[in-house]
Design an enzyme around this catalytic site. Sequence first.
Site, PDB file in Angstrom:
ATOM      1  N   LYS A 221      23.122  72.421  -5.805  1.00 60.92           N
ATOM      2  CA  LYS A 221      24.426  72.346  -5.888  1.00 60.92           C
ATOM      3  C   LYS A 221      25.279  72.043  -7.274  1.00 60.92           C
ATOM      4  O   LYS A 221      26.185  72.564  -7.844  1.00 60.92           O
ATOM      5  CB  LYS A 221      25.062  70.984  -5.124  1.00 60.92           C
TER       6      LYS A 221
ATOM      7  N   GLU B 298      31.620  63.629  -7.700  1.00 58.30           N
ATOM      8  CA  GLU B 298      32.996  64.257  -7.524  1.00 58.30           C
ATOM      9  C   GLU B 298      33.974  63.468  -7.422  1.00 58.30           C
ATOM     10  O   GLU B 298      33.834  62.552  -6.510  1.00 58.30           O
ATOM     11  CB  GLU B 298      32.748  65.457  -6.299  1.00 58.30           C
TER      12      GLU B 298
ATOM     13  N   HIS C 110      30.036  66.743  10.588  1.00 58.08           N
ATOM     14  CA  HIS C 110      29.748  67.838   9.717  1.00 58.08           C
ATOM     15  C   HIS C 110      29.199  69.231  10.700  1.00 58.08           C
ATOM     16  O   HIS C 110      28.636  70.236   9.891  1.00 58.08           O
ATOM     17  CB  HIS C 110      28.513  67.432   8.803  1.00 58.08           C
TER      18      HIS C 110
ATOM     19  N   ARG D 205      23.554  82.965   3.749  1.00 59.75           N
ATOM     20  CA  ARG D 205      23.081  83.499   5.049  1.00 59.75           C
ATOM     21  C   ARG D 205      24.268  84.089   5.796  1.00 59.75           C
ATOM     22  O   ARG D 205      25.420  84.097   5.400  1.00 59.75           O
ATOM     23  CB  ARG D 205      22.377  82.541   5.730  1.00 59.75           C
TER      24      ARG D 205
HETATM   25  C1  MV4 Z   1      34.074  66.228  -0.044  1.00 59.77           C
HETATM   26  C2  MV4 Z   1      34.931  65.863   0.528  1.00 59.77           C
HETATM   27  C3  MV4 Z   1      35.999  65.186  -0.055  1.00 59.77           C
HETATM   28  N1  MV4 Z   1      36.069  65.060  -1.280  1.00 59.77           N
HETATM   29  N2  MV4 Z   1      34.076  66.407  -1.254  1.00 59.77           N
HETATM   30  C4  MV4 Z   1      31.568  67.816   4.030  1.00 59.77           C
HETATM   31  C5  MV4 Z   1      30.869  69.114   4.093  1.00 59.77           C
HETATM   32  C6  MV4 Z   1      30.425  69.427   2.805  1.00 59.77           C
HETATM   33  N3  MV4 Z   1      30.297  70.774   2.687  1.00 59.77           N
HETATM   34  C7  MV4 Z   1      31.237  68.720   1.958  1.00 59.77           C
HETATM   35  N4  MV4 Z   1      32.098  67.797   2.599  1.00 59.77           N
HETATM   36  C8  MV4 Z   1      33.167  67.025   1.966  1.00 59.77           C
HETATM   37  N5  MV4 Z   1      33.077  67.310   0.651  1.00 59.77           N
HETATM   38  C9  MV4 Z   1      34.920  65.812  -1.939  1.00 59.77           C
HETATM   39  N6  MV4 Z   1      34.767  65.836  -3.322  1.00 59.77           N
HETATM   40  C10 MV4 Z   1      34.882  65.792   2.036  1.00 59.77           C
HETATM   41  C11 MV4 Z   1      33.979  66.428   2.725  1.00 59.77           C
HETATM   42  C12 MV4 Z   1      34.017  66.342   4.243  1.00 59.77           C
HETATM   43  C13 MV4 Z   1      34.544  67.504   5.017  1.00 59.77           C
HETATM   44  C14 MV4 Z   1      34.752  68.582   4.387  1.00 59.77           C
HETATM   45  C15 MV4 Z   1      34.854  69.842   5.170  1.00 59.77           C
HETATM   46  C16 MV4 Z   1      34.951  69.604   6.524  1.00 59.77           C
HETATM   47  C17 MV4 Z   1      34.773  68.405   7.084  1.00 59.77           C
HETATM   48  C18 MV4 Z   1      34.407  67.366   6.132  1.00 59.77           C
HETATM   49  C19 MV4 Z   1      34.173  66.198   6.917  1.00 59.77           C
HETATM   50  C20 MV4 Z   1      33.975  64.959   6.080  1.00 59.77           C
HETATM   51  C21 MV4 Z   1      33.842  65.176   4.728  1.00 59.77           C
END
Ligand code: MV4
Length: 517
Positions: A121, A205, A240, A297
């Site tokens: 990442k 972040e 998630h 993928r």
């Molecule tokens: C985040 C976020 C808020 N701020 N990053 C969750 C899955 C992963 N792909 C990244 N995720 C998140 N990253 C920052 N800087 C909130 C989430 C997140 C989330 C994102 C997409 C879909 C569902 C989620 C559920 C909880 C947190």
Amino acid sequence: MVAYKKFKKVLIANRGEIAVRICRACREMGITTVAVYSEVDRNALHVRYADEAYYIGPAPATDSYLRIDKIIEVALKSNCDAIHPGYGFLAENSEFVNACNKNNITFIGPNTQSMYILGDKTRARQKMIEAGVPIVPGIKDPVKDLNEALKIADEIGYPIMFKASAGGGGKGMRLIKSKEEFQAVYDLAKGEALSAFGDDRMYIEKAIEKPRHVEVQIARDKYGTGIHLFERECSIQRRHQKVIEESPSMAINDEIRHKMGEAAVRAVAAANYDSVGTVEFLVDKDMNFYFLEVNTRVQVEHPVTELVTGIDIVKLQIGIAEGKPLPIKQEEVHQYGHAIECRIYAEDPDKNFMPSPGIIEGLRLPGGPGVRVDTGVYEGAEIPIYYDPMAAKLLVWAKDRNAAIARMQRALSEFIVKGIKTTIPFHQKVLRNQDFIDGNISTDFIDKEVLEKPQPREGSAIAAIAAAAIAEYLREKSLKNKLLVFKETCGAGSPWKEAGKRAAMLGLSFGDIYKTS
Ligand code: MV4
């Protein structure tokens, strides 16, 4: 120059619905398919679909679907040109890609170098800065120690996200609201990352509040031509795990859609990517979008894009691996109508989504206009406890979102599974939710909106009680599950009509049933 090599035979290093999906693509392309299977998958659907099938080991994935040596051995023995990894298992394992290359077998996926860049990442974030793709404000290198971390967090401002460089898909991620909290969990989070990924590098972040998860499907060939296939909205998640996906996304407009598509193509070009893939973004309430990660993928939710674009993503992926140039130009890709996918899991939504493995005693799949079901199961099949509990993907396409929601509700009501619990009732609840209907969803939708609030019921309570009494009566009569499947399939939703039909089938009047309960 890249050599073009038409595949004659492909090994599918996966199981379940995606293995069946890949078999279908190969069949249409005139490619012979080779399945591999574990002990518990002897009678699995993917084994029946493939032209050849080979046993690779006991049920646990580490003894079968993750055995690089066994899979390569089968591919060599059966004379395969290529291996398709599907998703999960070995799909993003560069050691596996190296093993394929060493044995002169084409890995159907990106080159190892781009997988290496995008799999990490912090490396991916650095690449995106070079490529001019917006990333969530934060740091581009892993933090050195607690002092540095606290200083950076102060600069960015709380709340922050503390993420593992080796993580992804929500794993190794923590929301931190204050300096005190950060001090308390810093070592803990690093320890968790070390045990989960064998790598404790972490980065920081800014936390995006109530974000949406919007991802862009891309395809890039070995000649440097890249296109995007528009976006998928994936904000409805639980722990998630995506639950419902759709395209187009309600969260963006055409201008942002266009910009995200272009950013996604730039993102994969920066890594010299050469396959199909997905660029994930977070979208905030002001429609700012930020790069999250690239999935190298074919994804579970790829059919959503297939339904709105008419492009077969698996065939596209295989063609790119063969060394074909992309068969379509960006201007020829259109997003038409609306598609929704519900992931049907073998889980009990009334028992906190506990896995519900077992034998599928009765099964009726929905059909009719605009309905697609991708599944790895059949009536009589067993869902083993060893793997992902997703039993089927139910997809619909319709001319607009409202029509797609109505069609999904109709299809869900036709979908009957006996013998195991599934998340079908949960999906029905989500599709009736007013916020979902209004497109007013963010990533905390399920916890906040669906699980906590009582939802409006369909029909009257008395009808429901009568239906329950009749159901109990039928159970006493010990009717077979298969018969139940048939009857529920024929019911148009009204418990009264159902009761009447059930009574007729038993040669009773409705009053007779009432008396017995
Ligand atoms: C985040 C976020 C808020 N701020 N990053 C969750 C899955 C992963 N792909 C990244 N995720 C998140 N990253 C920052 N800087 C909130 C989430 C997140 C989330 C994102 C997409 C879909 C569902 C989620 C559920 C909880 C947190």
